[in-house]
Design a protein around this motif. Sequence first.
Motif, PDB file in Angstrom:
ATOM      1  N   VAL A 224       0.852  -1.189   0.000  1.00 24.18           N
ATOM      2  CA  VAL A 224       0.000   0.000   0.000  1.00 24.18           C
ATOM      3  C   VAL A 224       0.888   1.239   0.000  1.00 24.18           C
ATOM      4  N   VAL A 225       0.534   2.203  -0.829  1.00 24.86           N
ATOM      5  CA  VAL A 225       1.167   3.521  -0.775  1.00 24.86           C
ATOM      6  C   VAL A 225       0.078   4.542  -0.445  1.00 24.86           C
ATOM      7  N   LEU A 226       0.338   5.343   0.565  1.00 28.91           N
ATOM      8  CA  LEU A 226      -0.633   6.362   0.979  1.00 28.91           C
ATOM      9  C   LEU A 226      -0.355   7.664   0.237  1.00 28.91           C
ATOM     10  N   THR A 227      -1.422   8.312  -0.189  1.00 31.60           N
ATOM     11  CA  THR A 227      -1.263   9.572  -0.919  1.00 31.60           C
ATOM     12  C   THR A 227      -2.350  10.557  -0.479  1.00 31.60           C
ATOM     13  N   HIS A 228      -2.375  11.741  -1.112  1.00 35.84           N
ATOM     14  CA  HIS A 228      -3.402  12.756  -0.830  1.00 35.84           C
ATOM     15  C   HIS A 228      -3.335  13.189   0.635  1.00 35.84           C
ATOM     16  N   LEU A 229      -2.160  13.657   1.036  1.00 40.59           N
ATOM     17  CA  LEU A 229      -1.959  14.055   2.428  1.00 40.59           C
ATOM     18  C   LEU A 229      -2.182  15.559   2.612  1.00 40.59           C
ATOM     19  N   TYR A 230      -2.983  15.899   3.591  1.00 39.21           N
ATOM     20  CA  TYR A 230      -3.187  17.297   3.959  1.00 39.21           C
ATOM     21  C   TYR A 230      -1.981  17.802   4.759  1.00 39.21           C
ATOM     22  N   GLU A 239       4.154   7.633  11.618  1.00 41.40           N
ATOM     23  CA  GLU A 239       3.120   6.968  12.428  1.00 41.40           C
ATOM     24  C   GLU A 239       1.927   6.569  11.569  1.00 41.40           C
ATOM     25  N   MET A 240       1.646   7.335  10.513  1.00 43.34           N
ATOM     26  CA  MET A 240       0.525   6.969   9.624  1.00 43.34           C
ATOM     27  C   MET A 240       0.809   5.660   8.909  1.00 43.34           C
ATOM     28  N   GLU A 241       2.002   5.542   8.325  1.00 45.70           N
ATOM     29  CA  GLU A 241       2.296   4.313   7.590  1.00 45.70           C
ATOM     30  C   GLU A 241       2.428   3.120   8.537  1.00 45.70           C
ATOM     31  N   SER A 242       2.975   3.360   9.736  1.00 44.83           N
ATOM     32  CA  SER A 242       3.121   2.264  10.710  1.00 44.83           C
ATOM     33  C   SER A 242       1.758   1.746  11.153  1.00 44.83           C
ATOM     34  N   LEU A 243       0.835   2.666  11.385  1.00 45.50           N
ATOM     35  CA  LEU A 243      -0.481   2.244  11.878  1.00 45.50           C
ATOM     36  C   LEU A 243      -1.246   1.466  10.809  1.00 45.50           C
ATOM     37  N   VAL A 244      -1.209   1.954   9.565  1.00 42.14           N
ATOM     38  CA  VAL A 244      -1.900   1.223   8.487  1.00 42.14           C
ATOM     39  C   VAL A 244      -1.263  -0.156   8.311  1.00 42.14           C
ATOM     40  N   ALA A 245       0.067  -0.218   8.339  1.00 44.05           N
ATOM     41  CA  ALA A 245       0.760  -1.504   8.176  1.00 44.05           C
ATOM     42  C   ALA A 245       0.415  -2.469   9.306  1.00 44.05           C
ATOM     43  N   GLU A 246       0.416  -1.942  10.527  1.00 42.49           N
ATOM     44  CA  GLU A 246       0.161  -2.785  11.705  1.00 42.49           C
ATOM     45  C   GLU A 246      -1.270  -3.342  11.689  1.00 42.49           C
ATOM     46  N   SER A 248      -3.440  -3.478   9.070  1.00 36.71           N
ATOM     47  CA  SER A 248      -3.829  -4.196   7.852  1.00 36.71           C
ATOM     48  C   SER A 248      -2.991  -5.444   7.627  1.00 36.71           C
ATOM     49  N   GLY A 249      -1.757  -5.434   8.164  1.00 35.81           N
ATOM     50  CA  GLY A 249      -0.839  -6.540   7.882  1.00 35.81           C
ATOM     51  C   GLY A 249      -0.216  -6.435   6.500  1.00 35.81           C
ATOM     52  N   VAL A 250      -0.385  -5.286   5.853  1.00 37.61           N
ATOM     53  CA  VAL A 250       0.160  -5.088   4.503  1.00 37.61           C
ATOM     54  C   VAL A 250       1.294  -4.063   4.565  1.00 37.61           C
ATOM     55  N   PRO A 251       2.459  -4.358   3.962  1.00 38.54           N
ATOM     56  CA  PRO A 251       3.529  -3.358   3.926  1.00 38.54           C
ATOM     57  C   PRO A 251       3.010  -2.036   3.361  1.00 38.54           C
ATOM     58  N   THR A 252       3.282  -0.950   4.079  1.00 36.75           N
ATOM     59  CA  THR A 252       2.676   0.346   3.734  1.00 36.75           C
ATOM     60  C   THR A 252       3.717   1.452   3.852  1.00 36.75           C
ATOM     61  N   VAL A 253       3.720   2.350   2.888  1.00 36.51           N
ATOM     62  CA  VAL A 253       4.543   3.555   3.012  1.00 36.51           C
ATOM     63  C   VAL A 253       3.711   4.779   2.643  1.00 36.51           C
ATOM     64  N   VAL A 254       4.120   5.905   3.165  1.00 38.41           N
ATOM     65  CA  VAL A 254       3.556   7.176   2.711  1.00 38.41           C
ATOM     66  C   VAL A 254       4.262   7.562   1.419  1.00 38.41           C
ATOM     67  N   GLY A 255       3.494   7.915   0.417  1.00 37.75           N
ATOM     68  CA  GLY A 255       4.072   8.324  -0.852  1.00 37.75           C
ATOM     69  C   GLY A 255       4.559   9.763  -0.818  1.00 37.75           C
ATOM     70  N   TRP A 256       5.535  10.031  -1.668  1.00 38.33           N
ATOM     71  CA  TRP A 256       6.055  11.382  -1.854  1.00 38.33           C
ATOM     72  C   TRP A 256       6.081  11.666  -3.344  1.00 38.33           C
ATOM     73  N   ASP A 257       6.019  12.928  -3.708  1.00 40.91           N
ATOM     74  CA  ASP A 257       6.063  13.285  -5.124  1.00 40.91           C
ATOM     75  C   ASP A 257       7.321  12.705  -5.770  1.00 40.91           C
ATOM     76  N   MET A 258       7.129  12.153  -6.946  1.00 37.42           N
ATOM     77  CA  MET A 258       8.183  11.576  -7.781  1.00 37.42           C
ATOM     78  C   MET A 258       8.655  10.205  -7.288  1.00 37.42           C
ATOM     79  N   MET A 259       7.959   9.621  -6.326  1.00 41.18           N
ATOM     80  CA  MET A 259       8.277   8.254  -5.925  1.00 41.18           C
ATOM     81  C   MET A 259       7.889   7.294  -7.049  1.00 41.18           C
ATOM     82  N   ASN A 260       8.779   6.364  -7.353  1.00 42.62           N
ATOM     83  CA  ASN A 260       8.494   5.345  -8.353  1.00 42.62           C
ATOM     84  C   ASN A 260       8.270   3.994  -7.685  1.00 42.62           C
ATOM     85  N   VAL A 261       7.328   3.264  -8.179  1.00 44.57           N
ATOM     86  CA  VAL A 261       7.170   1.862  -7.793  1.00 44.57           C
ATOM     87  C   VAL A 261       7.175   1.053  -9.080  1.00 44.57           C
ATOM     88  N   ILE A 262       8.087   0.097  -9.155  1.00 46.79           N
ATOM     89  CA  ILE A 262       8.165  -0.773 -10.331  1.00 46.79           C
ATOM     90  C   ILE A 262       7.545  -2.106  -9.969  1.00 46.79           C
TER      91      ILE A 262
END
Length: 263
Positions: A224-230, A239-246, A248-262
């Motif tokens: 999971v990549v989190l986006t649309h952050l206020y 803490e946002m990515e840790s809580l979602v990961a914990e 959901s059980g799914v590896p999660t990161v907060v996205g940043w502009d220009m981040m690539n995922v292949i």
Amino acid sequence: MRHEYHYLPLDHKQNIMSLKVTLLGTGVGIPQPGRSQAAVLLESELPLLFDCGAGTLLRLEQAGMGLEALDTVVLTHLHLDHVSDLLALANARYLSGLPGLDVWGPEGTEVFIKIAQSVYPNLDKMQVSVHELLPMDSFSVKGFDLFAEEARHSITSLAFRIEAMDRVVVYSGDTEACTRVAALAAGADLLIHECSFPEPFDVTNHSTPRKLGNLLCGVAIKRVVLTHLYPQAQEHEDEMESLVAELSGVPTVVGWDMMNVIL
Ligand SMILES: [Zn+2]
Ligand SMILES: [Zn+2]
């Protein structure tokens, strides 16, 4: 977990038999450092842009994505932070002598373009073709197979399941944590989901980490990549990515502009 992702410089000369995702804009309608408004670029053999908020043209240039290749945009909804650069993109193609822009979007997209045409009569020359979508519509464009689902937001908003190269990406657009989007994401290689505010914000129409993490618990998603952050999320990203990961059980990161995922 951040390092599970591949951050590769964009090289369009590479013949990549994979699906490349670039988060062009991970922000919202309020300016903040490092986050342009909503836009996600997917590339298999051809590029496809999802949303086109303010700043997208600049981000496309920074990503090395030439205007000549980018002639199709899919909109989740018509809020300004998702469409502000759409006419600018059509105009940029027109000024560059390129043919028109294909726009896929929810009900209302046609009226939005018509109103813009009444203000900018030369928009006719920009040749914007509109294809309106309803929830549960499926369609194929630029080598991608897409399925639209209704998100839960303050106006009609679509989430998309996108398949290409045997990979599945789901993009939530703007939504509260809702079971329709979770079901859409089942089996996805990547879920790009909005997470507008950190805890303990309690909001409607948008997602927060606890509700999203609980919703995704048990859903088979690879990452999971989190986006649309206020701006309120600033300095709460970890803490946002840790809580979602914990939760959901799914590896999660907060996205940043220009981040690539292949994928
Ligand atoms: Zn919105
Ligand atoms: Zn938004």
